[in-house]
Enzyme design. Structure first.
Site, PDB file in Angstrom:
ATOM      1  CG  ASN A   9      -1.739   1.202   1.414  1.00  0.00           C
ATOM      2  OD1 ASN A   9      -1.833   2.027   0.501  1.00  0.00           O
ATOM      3  ND2 ASN A   9      -2.362   1.346   2.578  1.00  0.00           N
ATOM      4  CD  GLU A 100      -3.169   5.689   6.663  1.00  0.00           C
ATOM      5  OE1 GLU A 100      -3.114   5.733   5.422  1.00  0.00           O
ATOM      6  OE2 GLU A 100      -2.247   5.214   7.371  1.00  0.00           O
ATOM      7  CD  GLU A 170      -3.594  -2.323   7.479  1.00  0.00           C
ATOM      8  OE1 GLU A 170      -2.483  -2.526   7.007  1.00  0.00           O
ATOM      9  OE2 GLU A 170      -4.272  -1.322   7.206  1.00  0.00           O
ATOM     10  CB  SER A 216       4.958  -1.395  12.020  1.00  0.00           C
ATOM     11  OG  SER A 216       4.504  -0.067  12.232  1.00  0.00           O
TER      12      SER A 216
HETATM   13  P1  PGA Z   1       2.573   0.464   7.674  1.00  0.00           P
HETATM   14  O1  PGA Z   1       1.156   0.654   6.965  1.00  0.00           O
HETATM   15  O2  PGA Z   1       3.156  -0.815   7.155  1.00  0.00           O
HETATM   16  O3  PGA Z   1       3.380   1.674   7.240  1.00  0.00           O
HETATM   17  O4  PGA Z   1       2.334   0.427   9.135  1.00  0.00           O
HETATM   18  C1  PGA Z   1       0.297  -0.432   6.778  1.00  0.00           C
HETATM   19  C2  PGA Z   1      -1.016   0.047   6.215  1.00  0.00           C
HETATM   20  O5  PGA Z   1      -1.476   1.123   6.624  1.00  0.00           O
HETATM   21  O6  PGA Z   1      -1.634  -0.632   5.372  1.00  0.00           O
END
Ligand code: PGA
Length: 258
Positions: A9, A100, A170, A216
């Site tokens: 992503n 988000e 997530e 992460s």
């Molecule tokens: P991140 O994002 O790996 O930077 O934590 C994951 C995501 O929001 O899909």
């Protein structure tokens, strides 16, 4: 583990020119063994055509997806893009309900459900994102909250339609923070999600559904998540923008695939 999905992503990163460089660099490092994994890149929508062109020219098995879509096929929805537009540029996947989008752009459970229905009707693969805030995790209500998100997202779907859906767990507090859930927390939630899906569309469809971990994920921590019995891949943000990290993550998924 089922056939893993490793999804990158890119969020709001990479101009069209930069997207060509990144997708070409990943494509150049494609190995035959990657055919054990669904590798999908999710660039910003303005980059989709360029990224698809790069991968198509290379006859790559890497697929392309969008980060968001509207549920209507066309109309007066300024700023939105539709499923027919995504299909036209070679998209076969779409992320739905990323935290988000839910927290910054007011996307509701009902919006998520409309998008999931529209995508599955169109034969596109949907990765539905669910996850709790830190406050919910600390209050002990995380599992209930996440399973309610799953129920809302999949409402009205039958087992056949659910075959186009994957779910990414997530935890909001782990996204972009460098903090991750423990593999035990992730496995516990993935298993609860699978039971919820079984209640909705039956055990067989639930057993076939791929559940990803996101938050992460990077080469140093992915192995333990990929080893969890109910985790079938990753939704990767920050590490998906670094060629070496993303390639290593896909290699780890290949190694974990049976
Ligand atoms: P991140 O994002 O790996 O930077 O934590 C994951 C995501 O929001 O899909």
């Amino acid at each position: 583990m089922k056939r893993p999905i490793m999804a990158g992503n890119w969020k709001m990163n990479m101009t069209p020119a930069e997207s060509v460089v990144l997708s070409q660099s990943i494509s150049n490092r494609y190995k035959g063994s990657w055919d054990k994994v669904d590798v999908v890149l999710f660039p910003p929508s303005i980059d989709l055509r360029s990224v698809f062109t790069v991968l198509d020219f290379d006859k790559s098995l890497i697929e392309v997806g969008a980060q968001n879509v509207h549920w209507e096929p066309s109309g007066a929805y300024t700023g939105e893009i539709s499923i027919p537009m995504l299909k036209d540029v070679g998209c076969t996947w779409c992320i739905v309900g990323h935290s988000e989008r839910r927290s910054m752009f007011g996307e509701s459970d009902m919006d998520v459900n409309r998008k999931v229905i529209a995508l599955t009707d169109a034969g596109m693969n949907a990765i539905v994102c669910v996850g709790e805030s830190l406050a919910l995790r600390e209050s002990g209500d995380a599992t209930q909250f996440v399973c309610d998100q799953v129920k809302a997202a999949l409402a009205g779907l039958d087992a056949q339609e659910a075959a186009f859906v994957s779910i990414a767990y997530e935890p909001v507090w782990a996204i972009g923070t460098g903090q991750t859930a423990t593999p035990e927390q992730a496995q516990q939630m993935a298993s609860a999600i699978r039971s919820t899906v079984a209640d909705l569309v039956g055990q067989e469809a639930a057993d076939a559904m791929r559940i990803l971990y996101g938050g992460s994920m990077k080469p140093a921590n992915a192995e333990l998540f990929l080893a969890c019995p109910d985790i079938d891949g990753g939704l990767i943000g920050g590490a998906a923008l670094k060629v070496a990290d993303f390639v290593e993550l896909v290699n780890q998924a290949v190694a974990s695939a049976r």
